[in-house]
Design a protein around this motif. Sequence first.
Motif, short mmCIF file in Angstrom:
data_model
loop_
_atom_site.label_atom_id
_atom_site.label_comp_id
_atom_site.label_asym_id
_atom_site.label_seq_id
_atom_site.Cartn_x
_atom_site.Cartn_y
_atom_site.Cartn_z
N ASP A 114 3.73 16.56 8.15
CA ASP A 114 3.31 17.65 7.26
C ASP A 114 3.44 19.01 7.93
N ARG A 115 3.24 19.07 9.25
CA ARG A 115 3.30 20.34 9.98
C ARG A 115 4.71 20.72 10.42
N SER A 116 5.63 19.77 10.32
CA SER A 116 6.99 20.06 10.79
C SER A 116 7.64 21.12 9.92
N LYS A 117 8.58 21.84 10.51
CA LYS A 117 9.27 22.92 9.81
C LYS A 117 10.60 22.44 9.22
N GLY A 118 10.82 21.14 9.24
CA GLY A 118 12.08 20.59 8.73
C GLY A 118 12.25 20.87 7.23
N ASN A 119 13.50 21.10 6.84
CA ASN A 119 13.81 21.35 5.44
C ASN A 119 15.21 20.83 5.17
N SER A 120 15.35 19.91 4.27
CA SER A 120 16.66 19.34 3.96
C SER A 120 17.46 20.23 3.02
N ARG A 121 16.83 21.26 2.48
CA ARG A 121 17.46 22.16 1.52
C ARG A 121 18.08 21.39 0.36
N GLY A 122 17.42 20.31 0.00
CA GLY A 122 17.87 19.51 -1.14
C GLY A 122 18.95 18.51 -0.82
N LYS A 123 19.46 18.50 0.42
CA LYS A 123 20.52 17.57 0.78
C LYS A 123 19.95 16.16 0.82
N ARG A 124 20.75 15.23 0.32
CA ARG A 124 20.35 13.82 0.32
C ARG A 124 21.32 13.04 1.18
N TRP A 125 20.80 12.02 1.86
CA TRP A 125 21.64 11.18 2.71
C TRP A 125 21.62 9.76 2.21
#
Length: 74
Positions: free
Chosen positions: A55-66
Amino acid sequence: MANITISIDEALLKAGRKYAEKHQTSINSLIRKLLEETVESQSKAWLQECFDLMDRSKGNSRGKRWKREALYDV
């Protein structure tokens, strides 16, 4: 179920027997329950810590899906 031998101070054993009798259980059941609760709460604490870190991580996939297969390509 495995059997174990433990060493307990005589006064603690006496108090434990009194507590177990009052709560209509045995010393064996009391120790097993306390051990289960201790181990279980530690594993739940570890899992909660993982979720908190996510929850605290700054990660963001910007909507990309793998796709699963792509995650193994390094």
